[in-house]
Motif scaffolding. Sequence first.
Motif, PDB file in Angstrom:
ATOM      1  N   ALA A 167      -2.683  -3.620   5.402  1.00 20.43           N
ATOM      2  CA  ALA A 167      -3.116  -2.711   4.334  1.00 20.43           C
ATOM      3  C   ALA A 167      -3.719  -1.441   4.938  1.00 20.43           C
ATOM      4  N   LEU A 168      -4.560  -1.603   5.942  1.00 21.37           N
ATOM      5  CA  LEU A 168      -5.141  -0.454   6.638  1.00 21.37           C
ATOM      6  C   LEU A 168      -4.055   0.359   7.321  1.00 21.37           C
ATOM      7  N   ASN A 169      -3.154  -0.326   7.984  1.00 20.52           N
ATOM      8  CA  ASN A 169      -2.054   0.334   8.665  1.00 20.52           C
ATOM      9  C   ASN A 169      -1.226   1.155   7.676  1.00 20.52           C
ATOM     10  N   GLY A 170      -0.911   0.553   6.528  1.00 17.25           N
ATOM     11  CA  GLY A 170      -0.139   1.252   5.501  1.00 17.25           C
ATOM     12  C   GLY A 170      -0.868   2.490   5.005  1.00 17.25           C
ATOM     13  N   ALA A 171      -2.180   2.368   4.783  1.00 19.57           N
ATOM     14  CA  ALA A 171      -2.973   3.512   4.327  1.00 19.57           C
ATOM     15  C   ALA A 171      -2.947   4.640   5.359  1.00 19.57           C
ATOM     16  N   CYS A 172      -3.088   4.288   6.623  1.00 16.91           N
ATOM     17  CA  CYS A 172      -3.053   5.303   7.688  1.00 16.91           C
ATOM     18  C   CYS A 172      -1.682   5.962   7.766  1.00 16.91           C
ATOM     19  N   LEU A 173      -0.623   5.200   7.532  1.00 24.13           N
ATOM     20  CA  LEU A 173       0.716   5.786   7.532  1.00 24.13           C
ATOM     21  C   LEU A 173       0.884   6.771   6.380  1.00 24.13           C
ATOM     22  N   VAL A 174       0.352   6.433   5.210  1.00 21.66           N
ATOM     23  CA  VAL A 174       0.400   7.360   4.076  1.00 21.66           C
ATOM     24  C   VAL A 174      -0.360   8.638   4.426  1.00 21.66           C
ATOM     25  N   LEU A 175      -1.533   8.486   5.025  1.00 26.82           N
ATOM     26  CA  LEU A 175      -2.284   9.675   5.438  1.00 26.82           C
ATOM     27  C   LEU A 175      -1.490  10.487   6.447  1.00 26.82           C
ATOM     28  N   GLY A 176      -0.782   9.812   7.342  1.00 28.95           N
ATOM     29  CA  GLY A 176       0.046  10.508   8.319  1.00 28.95           C
ATOM     30  C   GLY A 176       1.129  11.348   7.672  1.00 28.95           C
ATOM     31  N   VAL A 205      11.419   5.126   5.518  1.00 34.32           N
ATOM     32  CA  VAL A 205       9.978   4.910   5.675  1.00 34.32           C
ATOM     33  C   VAL A 205       9.638   3.470   5.322  1.00 34.32           C
ATOM     34  N   PHE A 206      10.200   2.962   4.234  1.00 36.10           N
ATOM     35  CA  PHE A 206       9.904   1.593   3.805  1.00 36.10           C
ATOM     36  C   PHE A 206      10.452   0.580   4.804  1.00 36.10           C
ATOM     37  N   ARG A 207      11.564   0.903   5.400  1.00 37.35           N
ATOM     38  CA  ARG A 207      12.126   0.032   6.447  1.00 37.35           C
ATOM     39  C   ARG A 207      11.162  -0.043   7.633  1.00 37.35           C
ATOM     40  N   MET A 208      10.621   1.116   8.048  1.00 38.51           N
ATOM     41  CA  MET A 208       9.662   1.136   9.167  1.00 38.51           C
ATOM     42  C   MET A 208       8.393   0.375   8.817  1.00 38.51           C
ATOM     43  N   VAL A 209       7.891   0.577   7.610  1.00 43.58           N
ATOM     44  CA  VAL A 209       6.638  -0.039   7.181  1.00 43.58           C
ATOM     45  C   VAL A 209       6.771  -1.556   7.064  1.00 43.58           C
ATOM     46  N   SER A 210       7.964  -2.046   6.779  1.00 43.88           N
ATOM     47  CA  SER A 210       8.150  -3.483   6.527  1.00 43.88           C
ATOM     48  C   SER A 210       7.743  -4.367   7.700  1.00 43.88           C
ATOM     49  N   VAL A 211       7.718  -3.839   8.891  1.00 46.95           N
ATOM     50  CA  VAL A 211       7.346  -4.653  10.065  1.00 46.95           C
ATOM     51  C   VAL A 211       5.843  -4.634  10.346  1.00 46.95           C
ATOM     52  N   MET A 212       5.069  -3.922   9.538  1.00 49.74           N
ATOM     53  CA  MET A 212       3.640  -3.766   9.802  1.00 49.74           C
ATOM     54  C   MET A 212       2.777  -4.819   9.108  1.00 49.74           C
ATOM     55  N   GLY A 213       3.361  -5.652   8.264  1.00 48.02           N
ATOM     56  CA  GLY A 213       2.591  -6.654   7.531  1.00 48.02           C
ATOM     57  C   GLY A 213       2.130  -7.792   8.421  1.00 48.02           C
ATOM     58  N   VAL A 247       0.842  -1.204   0.000  1.00 46.17           N
ATOM     59  CA  VAL A 247       0.000   0.000   0.000  1.00 46.17           C
ATOM     60  C   VAL A 247       0.877   1.255   0.000  1.00 46.17           C
ATOM     61  N   VAL A 248       1.880   1.294   0.852  1.00 42.81           N
ATOM     62  CA  VAL A 248       2.726   2.488   0.949  1.00 42.81           C
ATOM     63  C   VAL A 248       3.527   2.689  -0.339  1.00 42.81           C
ATOM     64  N   LYS A 249       4.067   1.620  -0.899  1.00 41.08           N
ATOM     65  CA  LYS A 249       4.877   1.753  -2.122  1.00 41.08           C
ATOM     66  C   LYS A 249       4.031   2.175  -3.319  1.00 41.08           C
ATOM     67  N   VAL A 250       2.827   1.632  -3.444  1.00 38.32           N
ATOM     68  CA  VAL A 250       1.958   2.041  -4.551  1.00 38.32           C
ATOM     69  C   VAL A 250       1.575   3.512  -4.389  1.00 38.32           C
ATOM     70  N   CYS A 251       1.198   3.905  -3.191  1.00 42.82           N
ATOM     71  CA  CYS A 251       0.860   5.317  -2.943  1.00 42.82           C
ATOM     72  C   CYS A 251       2.055   6.215  -3.221  1.00 42.82           C
ATOM     73  N   ASN A 252       3.230   5.792  -2.803  1.00 41.67           N
ATOM     74  CA  ASN A 252       4.438   6.579  -3.046  1.00 41.67           C
ATOM     75  C   ASN A 252       4.651   6.780  -4.545  1.00 41.67           C
ATOM     76  N   ASP A 253       4.497   5.710  -5.312  1.00 41.85           N
ATOM     77  CA  ASP A 253       4.689   5.799  -6.761  1.00 41.85           C
ATOM     78  C   ASP A 253       3.593   6.628  -7.421  1.00 41.85           C
ATOM     79  N   TYR A 254       2.352   6.290  -7.122  1.00 42.20           N
ATOM     80  CA  TYR A 254       1.217   6.906  -7.804  1.00 42.20           C
ATOM     81  C   TYR A 254       1.069   8.388  -7.460  1.00 42.20           C
ATOM     82  N   LEU A 255       1.290   8.728  -6.202  1.00 41.84           N
ATOM     83  CA  LEU A 255       1.128  10.111  -5.750  1.00 41.84           C
ATOM     84  C   LEU A 255       2.433  10.902  -5.762  1.00 41.84           C
ATOM     85  N   ASP A 256       3.527  10.248  -6.168  1.00 45.31           N
ATOM     86  CA  ASP A 256       4.851  10.873  -6.214  1.00 45.31           C
ATOM     87  C   ASP A 256       5.201  11.533  -4.869  1.00 45.31           C
ATOM     88  N   LEU A 257       5.101  10.731  -3.805  1.00 40.71           N
ATOM     89  CA  LEU A 257       5.360  11.241  -2.456  1.00 40.71           C
ATOM     90  C   LEU A 257       6.848  11.414  -2.160  1.00 40.71           C
TER      91      LEU A 257
END
Length: 139
Positions: free
Chosen positions: A58-67, A38-46, A22-32
């Motif tokens: 997936a929800l956690n990743g979405a909330c992190l993107v919103l954050g 960030v990806f290292r931190m997110v990797s433990v949330m799966g 979720v975070v990687k797709v958002c990063n690519d699509y939204l050019d964040l």
Amino acid sequence: MEDIKMLAQQYQQQGNNCAETVVKVCNDYLDLQLPQEVFRMVSVMGGGVAGSGCICGALNGACLVLGVLVGRVDPQEKTKPEINVPVKAFYQQWMNQFKASCCRVLKSPANGGPVSCAELMAVTTEMVIRYIEENKLKK
């Protein structure tokens, strides 16, 4: 939004977990332009936080993107309502769609599941990107 689903599928097939996808797709699509840390931190949330089956990755990743978009670095920067209201609103939309936020529950036939992780990743990514665009959260 078909390209979002395809990108999510690619990331999943490469071995990324639900939160990473979720975070990687958002990063690519939204050019964040998120830094690698960030990806290292997110990797433990799966898997519901390090495979524990708790909050859906997936929800956690979405909330992190919103954050990244509405969060704060310092408490003086924004109030709690300013950072929480948009995330809570997305969370409610997500709950209306999936009815549970616990990975274990989402995958359980006893609770109307299982919902596949592939579906959760693709739909959650589409939902959060649509939510960000509709609410003009990306400056």
